[in-house]
Design a protein around this motif. Structure first.
Motif, PDB file in Angstrom:
ATOM      1  N   LEU A  42       1.000 -30.755 -21.327  1.00 39.21           N
ATOM      2  CA  LEU A  42       0.000 -30.184 -20.419  1.00 39.21           C
ATOM      3  C   LEU A  42       0.390 -30.321 -18.952  1.00 39.21           C
ATOM      4  CD1 LEU A  42      -3.312 -31.515 -22.042  1.00 39.21           C
ATOM      5  CD2 LEU A  42      -2.388 -29.193 -22.174  1.00 39.21           C
ATOM      6  N   THR A  45       0.525 -27.054 -16.843  1.00 39.57           N
ATOM      7  CA  THR A  45      -0.808 -26.443 -16.792  1.00 39.57           C
ATOM      8  C   THR A  45      -1.735 -27.262 -15.909  1.00 39.57           C
ATOM      9  OG1 THR A  45      -0.434 -25.742 -19.085  1.00 39.57           O
ATOM     10  CG2 THR A  45      -2.655 -25.483 -18.212  1.00 39.57           C
ATOM     11  N   PRO A 165       2.814 -21.700 -17.790  1.00 35.53           N
ATOM     12  CA  PRO A 165       1.472 -21.638 -18.369  1.00 35.53           C
ATOM     13  C   PRO A 165       0.799 -20.301 -18.072  1.00 35.53           C
ATOM     14  CG  PRO A 165       1.812 -23.691 -17.183  1.00 35.53           C
ATOM     15  CD  PRO A 165       2.967 -22.819 -16.847  1.00 35.53           C
ATOM     16  N   ARG A 168      -4.792 -17.974 -19.758  1.00 38.61           N
ATOM     17  CA  ARG A 168      -5.629 -18.493 -20.841  1.00 38.61           C
ATOM     18  C   ARG A 168      -5.453 -20.003 -21.002  1.00 38.61           C
ATOM     19  NH1 ARG A 168      -7.636 -14.799 -24.832  1.00 38.61           N
ATOM     20  NH2 ARG A 168      -7.220 -12.630 -24.252  1.00 38.61           N
ATOM     21  N   GLU A 169      -4.224 -20.470 -20.836  1.00 43.76           N
ATOM     22  CA  GLU A 169      -3.987 -21.914 -20.958  1.00 43.76           C
ATOM     23  C   GLU A 169      -4.657 -22.681 -19.820  1.00 43.76           C
ATOM     24  OE1 GLU A 169       0.291 -22.435 -23.154  1.00 43.76           O
ATOM     25  OE2 GLU A 169       0.298 -21.399 -21.214  1.00 43.76           O
TER      26      GLU A 169
END
Length: 411
Positions: A42, A45, A165, A168-169
């Motif tokens: 992550l 993002t 990313p 949507r992410e």
């Protein structure tokens, strides 16, 4: 802190803390969200979201410029800061604009708009880009991995260049991470604290979600596993020494003596490490000792930087200074100098309303009382030289630390 305060926890889990600050007609808000990079997948993002939060809302529909114009109308400044554990959304606003600033904050939290154009702009500016950790980052990761075992703090956070990313992410991470359960909102203003709580509660009671789970797990070991770590490069820009020794958190009764021991070790210009490494031997141009504390755990860190080829000699000198302090303890003059420095720093940390709001929000998020720093001055004043010597003997013993070097290959 002789201020009137009030707090409550909303049904959605958001903790609200209000502090009365009469005088200048200014209000400060600090929203602290758990935002640790517990999952390296992550990382990119997480960085993109932080860069783009505040660039638009869906209801009412606002662009980045619209958000900036609305903030200007209110006399407000908005900023976002990301640390290893948290994301902090800060607002400074003229007091009459506090309700409007809270309206804007609620829109950004509950009705955000992330556009492909804004995400692309953030990527061009570097957010979410793949970046290999620098030498200090690699050295610290290696030290912590040796000391405490595998952990998110020991792993580099980078993303594949060919897979940035998507919108949507980012939206999915917002839904997971920008949530009230586990967050703290501090409000400092000239309004009655109960009134400030009401203003915030009315606007944020509809916010939902959480907890996010974006918190650091505990280290595998409470104290570092000692030893030596060596990294090298064929052409380093500088040599470095980094250590990790045992420590205790700020809420622990033993923290104040350790804090003074850390300061006289390497916390100010006339500390032992500075005098030995920089002034006497010219081995290092940057020398410091710090207490690092996270939810994962805490450690005492020494960091030194110098010219290539000096790391081995610097490590010997650092070890000698640690051993001398652990064996013989500090002088009375050193303790008083460290005490004065610590007392002055605690006052400086609360010198402005902006700094005070940030500090109080940090205390609240860490589970410390709001008046912790004020009370800590009194604690520091009562620490004896014998207590500092005992802390040095326990925490500065080099046989209990990881000592790492980074230098030229073969050195």
């Amino acid at each position: 802190m002789n201020r009137e305060t009030a707090e409550t926890v909303l049904a959605n889990g958001l903790r609200l803390v209000a502090v009365l600050a009469p005088g200048a007609p200014l209000a400060e808000t600090r929203l602290v969200l758990p935002y640790a990079c517990a999952d390296s997948r992550l990382a990119a993002t997480r960085e993109l979201l932080a860069a783009c939060l505040g660039t638009g809302t869906r209801g009412p529909a606002r662009t980045r410029q619209d958000v900036a114009d609305r903030a200007a109308d209110l006399g407000a400044e908005l900023s976002t800061v990301v640390t290893a554990e948290s994301m902090v959304l800060a607002t400074s606003v003229l007091s009459p604009g506090l309700p409007g600033a809270l309206d804007l904050l609620a829109d950004l939290l509950m009705r955000p708009r992330y556009t492909d154009d804004e995400l692309a702009l953030a990527r061009r500016r570097g957010a979410g880009a793949s970046r290999a950790p620098g030498p200090l980052g690699r050295l610290r990761g290696s030290v912590l991995a040796h000391a405490f075992g595998s952990h998110p703090l020991t792993r580099p956070h980078s993303a594949p260049v060919d897979d940035p990313p998507s919108r949507r992410e980012v939206e999915a991470l917002h839904a997971r991470a920008v949530v009230p359960d586990g967050a703290v909102l501090l409000l400092m203003s000239d309004r009655d604290p109960q009134e400030a709580l009401r203003l915030a509660g009315e606007r944020l009671e509809g916010w939902s979600g959480g907890p996010s789970g974006l918190t650091l797990p505990r280290f595998e070991r409470a104290e570092p596993f000692p030893g030596r770590v060596t990294l090298s490069s064929h052409d380093p820009a500088q040599a470095m020494v980094l250590t990790a020794g045992p420590a205790v958190p700020a809420a622990d009764p033993g923290h104040a003596p350790l804090h003074l021991a850390q300061l006289l070790l390497g916390g100010h210009a006339s500390s032992r490490l500075a005098r030995r490494l920089r002034d006497r031997h010219g081995l290092a141009y940057a020398v410091c000792a710090e207490l690092r504390e996270y939810r994962a755990g805490c450690w005492l860190e020494v960091e030194c930087s110098g010219a290539p080829g000096t790391a081995a000699r610097t490590a010997v000198e650092v070890t000698d200074v640690l051993r001398e302090l652990a064996d013989a303890g500090p002088t009375a003059r050193e303790v008083e100098r460290a005490r004065a420095y610590a007392a002055g720093f605690t006052r400086f940390a609360l010198a402005t309303r902006t700094e005070e709001a940030s500090a109080l929000a940090g205390f609240a998020a860490a589970g410390l009382p709001l008046d912790w720093l004020d009370a800590y001055r009194g604690v520091l004043a009562e620490v004896t030289r014998a207590q500092v010597a005992a802390a040095a003997a326990h925490f500065l013993d080099p046989s209990r630390a990881v000592i790492a070097t980074y230098d030229e290959e073969g050195r």
